[in-house]
Design a protein around this motif. Structure first.
Motif, PDB file in Angstrom:
ATOM      1  N   LEU A 173       1.450  -1.792   4.940  1.00 51.86           N
ATOM      2  CA  LEU A 173       2.914  -1.690   4.989  1.00 51.86           C
ATOM      3  C   LEU A 173       3.509  -2.938   5.625  1.00 51.86           C
ATOM      4  CD1 LEU A 173       3.255   2.042   6.004  1.00 51.86           C
ATOM      5  CD2 LEU A 173       4.239   1.019   3.950  1.00 51.86           C
ATOM      6  N   GLY A 218       3.224  -5.593   3.099  1.00 51.19           N
ATOM      7  CA  GLY A 218       3.867  -5.321   1.815  1.00 51.19           C
ATOM      8  C   GLY A 218       2.887  -5.214   0.665  1.00 51.19           C
ATOM      9  N   LYS A 219       1.680  -4.730   0.971  1.00 47.18           N
ATOM     10  CA  LYS A 219       0.655  -4.657  -0.069  1.00 47.18           C
ATOM     11  C   LYS A 219       0.642  -3.315  -0.761  1.00 47.18           C
ATOM     12  CE  LYS A 219      -4.268  -4.930  -1.006  1.00 47.18           C
ATOM     13  NZ  LYS A 219      -5.590  -5.272  -0.582  1.00 47.18           N
TER      14      LYS A 219
END
Ligand code: FES
Ligand code: FES
Length: 164
Positions: A155, A158-159
């Motif tokens: 998180l 941003g994966k």
């Protein structure tokens, strides 16, 4: 005349007619065909039915109908991106080996979604406390905890991932 109730699910406004005291779990599964939310016990014990309501993880099998009008509900179907890419928490459950039969996983993903949305830096104790509301009969909890920590990392980075 049948009573109706209007609330938001996964960003869309829905109005459903009610037949008595239906649970949020029944409304989601039977009236809105959102069957990703599971029923494991129907008495607030297992956590399989967890969804996010107004930013908080809630057990939909006991969520009171009286509090549903105007609420914003997110279910597991609401997490993947528009192109089908998995949410970082979903991807972490796969990468961390938390999924066997998968029955408990939607509820766990939604629990973590509620937790990390409110507190991205939740520590080991807070994650353990959140996971304590969930039963998993397959994996034991080591892989689930490892996946939760991986989800927190994803998180922050941003994966997500691609739906296979
Ligand atoms: S089905 Fe709601 S807690 Fe088990
Ligand atoms: S993966 Fe089967 S119950 Fe958790």
């Amino acid at each position: 005349m049948a009573e109706t109730i209007t609330f938001k699910v996964n960003g869309e406004t829905k109005t459903v007619s009610l037949e008595g005291h239906e649970k949020l779990l029944e409304i989601l599964r039977d009236k809105l065909s959102l069957t990703g939310t599971k029923c494991g016990c129907d008495d607030a014990s297992c956590g399989a039915c967890t969804v996010v309501v107004n930013g908080e993880a809630k057990k939909s099998c006991v969520f009171p109908q009286a509090k549903l009008a105007g609420a914003e509900v997110t279910t597991i179907e609401g997490l993947a991106g528009k192109a089908g890419e998995l949410h970082p928490i979903q991807q972490a459950m796969i990468d961390g080996g938390a999924v066997q039969c998968g029955y408990c996983i939607p509820g766990i993903v939604m629990e973590l979604h509620g937790l990390f949305s409110k507190n991205p830096d939740a520590g080991h104790d807070e994650i353990t406390e959140a996971l304590s509301r969930h039963f998993c009969r397959c994996t034991g909890y080591e892989a689930i905890m490892a996946s939760a920590l991986l989800a927190q990392k994803y998180l922050k980075e941003g994966k997500g991932g691609k739906k296979s």
